[in-house]
Enzyme design. Structure first.
Site, PDB file in Angstrom:
ATOM      1  N   ASP A  86      -5.622   6.022   2.191  1.00 33.99           N
ATOM      2  CA  ASP A  86      -5.881   4.679   1.696  1.00 33.99           C
ATOM      3  C   ASP A  86      -7.370   4.376   1.843  1.00 33.99           C
ATOM      4  O   ASP A  86      -7.968   4.606   2.896  1.00 33.99           O
ATOM      5  CB  ASP A  86      -5.058   3.671   2.504  1.00 33.99           C
ATOM      6  N   HIS A 106       0.823  -1.206   0.000  1.00 30.35           N
ATOM      7  CA  HIS A 106       0.000   0.000   0.000  1.00 30.35           C
ATOM      8  C   HIS A 106       0.860   1.260   0.000  1.00 30.35           C
ATOM      9  O   HIS A 106       0.496   2.267  -0.608  1.00 30.35           O
ATOM     10  CB  HIS A 106      -0.925   0.001   1.226  1.00 30.35           C
TER      11      HIS A 106
END
Length: 405
Positions: A105, A25
């Site tokens: 995110d 990520h």
């Protein structure tokens, strides 16, 4: 003088970027941050690990103290601690520095609430491919029902709008694994669509034409790669003669499966390497778990793939690698759920030597070339970032963006 210094300090934090703290990520959001910097913006990326040493001097890094989680090796406990402790630290940083936009995110929808509390624009960033996002969205909306035992047993076909036919076995494992080994991780995956429509911008780590000249120096490493040693070894090998093997930073293989893999690779009589060297000219085949970052990188570099997915979105990515983009082969498990050494040997030979190898290499090269348009001036990726920059930092009205390509 004090006010002037404070203003200059705050200007260093125009855009705040908050990735989920795992390598898969962090990497795409760091790359996105570099693209924003190239457009003249001041970007700060939030990390929770001081051991990750950045090599991107153009980006500001701020490490939030997260010592409470350093002692735990349980991913469920780690995520629970993260979601309970980080929001307060994030709010303190925003209150002090007052950035204009928070890029977060998508698996952390609570970050949008923090942003709105301080009047910031919120940008939800999806790190997986858009096909997987669509599957999870249909699951959230109820237009895709969780498979019943009979559907799983018969591997029933699933039809979704604008997507190829998918069997149950092509869906992300989180769709049909209601509990799984990591319930907090499944909740994080499924929560991505809880409030994303309230965000001012939506970005996705994908593109319609595959990228040609990405910066592949990600700059953050949880371990020290032995790149120089690998490159020296690769330089001694013929072009396209080496198999590169990588299975990501989270999912692991069983001892039995590791043995089958090692014996299968050995039986091919070809050189193989288990390290960070995908772009080298000697690499002719990439055996991958089909994590999205690895898949994008292989597509961008035109390297044929052997897809060996383990869990989550990797399963759907492997379907696209083999059957939609046709740039590789997906391995098949035996009746015990093991990928045998014979199967590995078959896949390697088919990708590197078999009748399909020429078609796979041609398709890989096609996708590599198509990537050029996306990142060139005026390309799809460049246009979307320009729009984001213009509407946030050139006094234009806010707008809900198309995804980042």
């Amino acid at each position: 003088m004090e006010n002037h210094l404070q203003q200059k300090h705050d200007e260093a934090h125009q855009v705040l970027v908050l990735p989920f703290p795992s390598q898969g990520h962090i990497n795409p959001m760091l790359q996105f941050s570099k693209r924003l910097v190239s457009k003249g913006l001041k970007v700060t990326l939030i990390t929770t690990s001081k051991s990750m040493q950045p090599s991107a001097p153009s980006i500001h890094f701020h490490s939030i103290d997260f010592q409470e989680a350093e002692a735990t090796t349980d991913i469920n406990e780690y995520i629970r601690l993260y979601e309970s402790l980080i929001p307060a630290s994030l709010a303190q940083f925003i209150e002090k520095h007052r950035p204009k936009v928070l890029v977060y995110d998508s698996g952390m929808p609570w970050a949008l609430d923090v942003a709105k509390r301080f009047g910031l624009q919120g940008a939800s960033f999806f790190t997986q491919c858009w096909a997987v996002n669509a599957i999870f969205y249909h699951l959230k909306m109820g237009t895709l029902r969780v498979p019943l035992e009979e559907q799983i047993r018969t591997n029933a076909v699933v039809s979704l709008p604008s997507m190829p036919e998918l069997e149950i076995s092509d869906l992300p494992s989180a769709v049909y694994d209601n509990s799984g080994s990591y319930p907090c991780l499944w909740n994080l995956i499924r929560s991505q669509f809880s409030n994303f429509q309230k965000a001012d911008w939506t970005f996705c780590n994908t593109y319609d034409k595959l990228e040609h000249q990405d910066d592949n120096d990600y700059g953050l490493h949880p371990f020290k790669p032995h790149t120089d040693l690998c490159i020296e070894w690769l330089n001694s090998k013929e072009t396209g003669s080496v198999i590169y093997v990588a299975f990501g930073s989270i999912a692991g293989l069983t001892e039995e499966q590791m043995g089958e893999l090692a014996m299968g690779l050995k039986s091919t009589k070809k050189h193989f390497l288990w390290l960070d060297v995908l772009s080298h000219r000697a690499v002719g085949c990439f055996m991958t778990n089909c994590g999205w970052n690895s898949t994008l990188e292989a597509l961008r570099l035109g390297v044929p793939m052997i897809a060996m997915p383990q869990w989550t979105d990797q399963i759907t990515n492997a379907k696209f690698v083999a059957d939609v983009w046709e740039v590789g082969i997906r391995v098949k498990k035996d009746g015990n759920g093991i990928i045998t050494k014979e199967e590995i040997q078959r896949c390697v030979r088919e990708v590197m030597e078999g009748e399909r190898s020429l078609d796979i290499k041609r398709n890989s090269e096609k996708w590599r070339k198509l990537a050029i348009d996306a990142v060139d001036d005026g390309g799809s990726s460049d246009k979307n970032i320009e729009e984001f920059v213009a509407k946030n930092y050139m006094q234009l009205a806010p707008h809900h963006s198309p995804y980042y390509e």
